[in-house]
Design an enzyme around this catalytic site. Structure first.
Site, PDB file in Angstrom:
ATOM      1  N   GLU A  94      13.777  31.548  29.551  1.00  0.00           N
ATOM      2  CA  GLU A  94      12.976  30.651  28.269  1.00  0.00           C
ATOM      3  C   GLU A  94      12.960  31.595  26.820  1.00  0.00           C
ATOM      4  OE1 GLU A  94      13.600  27.537  28.862  1.00  0.00           O
ATOM      5  OE2 GLU A  94      13.092  27.309  30.632  1.00  0.00           O
ATOM      6  N   ARG A 140      19.431  20.862  39.067  1.00  0.00           N
ATOM      7  CA  ARG A 140      18.380  20.125  39.558  1.00  0.00           C
ATOM      8  C   ARG A 140      19.467  19.786  40.622  1.00  0.00           C
ATOM      9  NH1 ARG A 140      15.247  22.368  36.034  1.00  0.00           N
ATOM     10  NH2 ARG A 140      14.009  20.288  35.490  1.00  0.00           N
ATOM     11  N   ALA A 192      22.998  21.515  27.393  1.00  0.00           N
ATOM     12  CA  ALA A 192      24.047  21.592  26.287  1.00  0.00           C
ATOM     13  C   ALA A 192      23.305  22.262  24.942  1.00  0.00           C
ATOM     14  CB  ALA A 192      24.409  20.311  26.238  1.00  0.00           C
ATOM     15  N   ARG A 193      22.174  21.651  24.372  1.00  0.00           N
ATOM     16  CA  ARG A 193      21.353  21.715  23.190  1.00  0.00           C
ATOM     17  C   ARG A 193      21.212  23.153  23.291  1.00  0.00           C
ATOM     18  NH1 ARG A 193      16.497  17.370  25.280  1.00  0.00           N
ATOM     19  NH2 ARG A 193      15.914  18.710  26.731  1.00  0.00           N
TER      20      ARG A 193
HETATM   21  O1  0X9 Z   1      13.144  22.710  33.314  1.00  0.00           O
HETATM   22  C1  0X9 Z   1      14.803  23.354  33.423  1.00  0.00           C
HETATM   23  O2  0X9 Z   1      15.331  23.086  33.912  1.00  0.00           O
HETATM   24  C2  0X9 Z   1      14.225  24.719  32.728  1.00  0.00           C
HETATM   25  N1  0X9 Z   1      13.755  24.597  31.880  1.00  0.00           N
HETATM   26  S1  0X9 Z   1      14.657  23.640  30.241  1.00  0.00           S
HETATM   27  O3  0X9 Z   1      13.565  23.844  29.265  1.00  0.00           O
HETATM   28  N2  0X9 Z   1      15.455  24.666  30.033  1.00  0.00           N
HETATM   29  O4  0X9 Z   1      15.080  22.721  30.477  1.00  0.00           O
HETATM   30  C3  0X9 Z   1      13.321  25.525  33.290  1.00  0.00           C
HETATM   31  C4  0X9 Z   1      13.734  25.209  35.271  1.00  0.00           C
HETATM   32  C5  0X9 Z   1      12.404  26.720  34.953  1.00  0.00           C
HETATM   33  N3  0X9 Z   1      11.275  26.183  36.880  1.00  0.00           N
HETATM   34  C6  0X9 Z   1      10.667  25.748  36.699  1.00  0.00           C
HETATM   35  N4  0X9 Z   1       9.677  25.304  35.377  1.00  0.00           N
HETATM   36  N5  0X9 Z   1       9.822  25.022  37.647  1.00  0.00           N
HETATM   37 ZN    ZN Z   2      17.687  24.664  30.045  1.00  0.00          ZN
END
Ligand code: 0X9
Ligand code: ZN
Length: 354
Positions: A316, A193, A123-124
């Protein structure tokens, strides 16, 4: 923990209540205050957005951040501009019944490649909503005059879903600027997730209060289920999931350090995408596999690659770090240049795919 890049010797952007700072000192952690008050930063932004002049900004729609309603209107206007090129449809509804809007582009030439571009699972991360909307805008307005855009649109069946998490996005506008998850009950679920590839594994939490709460089961949330259904139906060859912040270009896997079967190809194409992004404004995006940052299980990117068979990336966007402004709160003057970088990545991914 807001910064994405984590590892020995690297600085971390942490949000800490001021009365807890002595605990860091007691542990021997050294720190420096980057932003003294993130709520004050959010309040300033809120005040700016409340000014009546913001609504028009001389007709420059990308001169300011826009909420879900304004984005929806903009998508309708874009569709009306080029009904032969693009159509608008909902791919599902959020928990609070907001349509999950998608623009579907042409791909009129035989043998077109299918691609999905989405943003704002979180969201942010407002710049992801603006960048994906802006990519769609550029494709429509540039079609008649820009040969690279015309070539892309003619040979790509592209679906753009700018706001995968509209409930969270609106909540971030109205109530809590730093909200990340969707609006399930009073805790929310981290949509990134909630996908069924290594669901429940490392880098996801079973605790409802956690920022990376995975939900009770894979695809328990209508927003992630809508993306799943679209991807299974359309069988995209290419996918980019836009996030913020840290200026990174990530490829699978996110959940495991075993190399992806197509690792070399993913990295080679990613390298060209990063170069194309750099060429627009000389801003660097670092190419790295997801897991090299930190493990994350049940992500859209891993599922898109592992289950839906797409060459999948996570980007990102800006900024690189907080820069005194609290990371997710990026000055609106950076919307257009960030969009240039996002568009360059989209075009280069398609160009590199043969
Ligand atoms: O954590 C996440 O879902 C993603 N970053 S965020 O800061 N936008 O939330 C990145 C996911 C990418 N995969 C890994 N870092 N393993
Ligand atoms: Zn994210």
């Amino acid at each position: 923990m807001w910064s994405e890049e984590r590892g020995a010797g690297l600085p971390l952007d942490l949000v800490v209540a001021s009365d807890r700072l002595p605990l860091l000192a007691a542990q021997g952690v050294t720190w420096q205050v980057l932003v003294a008050d993130i709520d004050a930063v959010a309040a300033d932004e809120h005040a700016r957005l409340a000014q009546p002049a913001v609504a028009d900004k001389g007709g420059d729609w990308f001169a300011e951040y826009r909420d879900y309603k304004a984005i929806t209107t903009h998508l309708e206007e874009l569709t009306a501009l080029a009904p032969g090129l693009v159509s608008m449809q909902a791919i599902g509804n959020s928990l609070e019944n907001r349509p999950l809007w998608a623009l579907k582009f042409g791909g009129s030439a035989p043998g077109s490649t299918k691609m999905m571009v989405n943003g704002t699972q979180h969201a942010r991360e407002w710049i992801a909503a603006m960048t994906t909307t802006c990519v769609a805008d550029r494709l429509i307005r540039g079609y008649a005059t820009d040969p690279a855009i015309r070539d892309f649109v003619d040979h790509t069946e592209l679906w753009v879903v700018p706001v995968v998490n509209p409930d969270g996005y609106q909540y971030s506008w109205s109530t809590n600027r730093y909200w990340r998850k969707n609006k399930r009950d009073n805790h929310g679920v981290d949509l990134n997730r909630n996908f069924d590839l290594a669901f429940g594994g490392a880098g996801s939490s079973g605790l409802k209060a956690a920022e990376n709460y995975r939900g009770p089961s894979a695809f328990s949330e209508p927003e992630s289920a809508a993306i799943r259904d679209l991807m299974l139906r359309e069988k995209f060859a290419l996918s980019i999931d836009f996030h913020a912040y840290s200026q990174l270009l990530l490829y699978p896997w996110s959940y495991s350090s075993k190399p992806a079967k197509d690792r070399d190809k993913l990295a080679a194409i990613g390298d060209r995408m990063a170069s194309a992004m750099y060429a627009t404004h000389q801003v660097s995006y670092k190419l790295i596999s997801g897991v090299e940052l930190y493990p994350a299980s049940g992500s859209l990117m891993d599922w898109a690659y592992g289950e839906a068979g797409a060459l999948a990336y996570t980007i990102e966007l800006r900024p690189k770090g907080p820069g005194g402004r609290a990371g997710f709160v990026l000055p609106p003057s950076e919307i257009r240049p960030t969009c240039d970088e996002g568009l360059a990545a989209v075009l280069e991914l398609r160009r590199s795919y043969r």
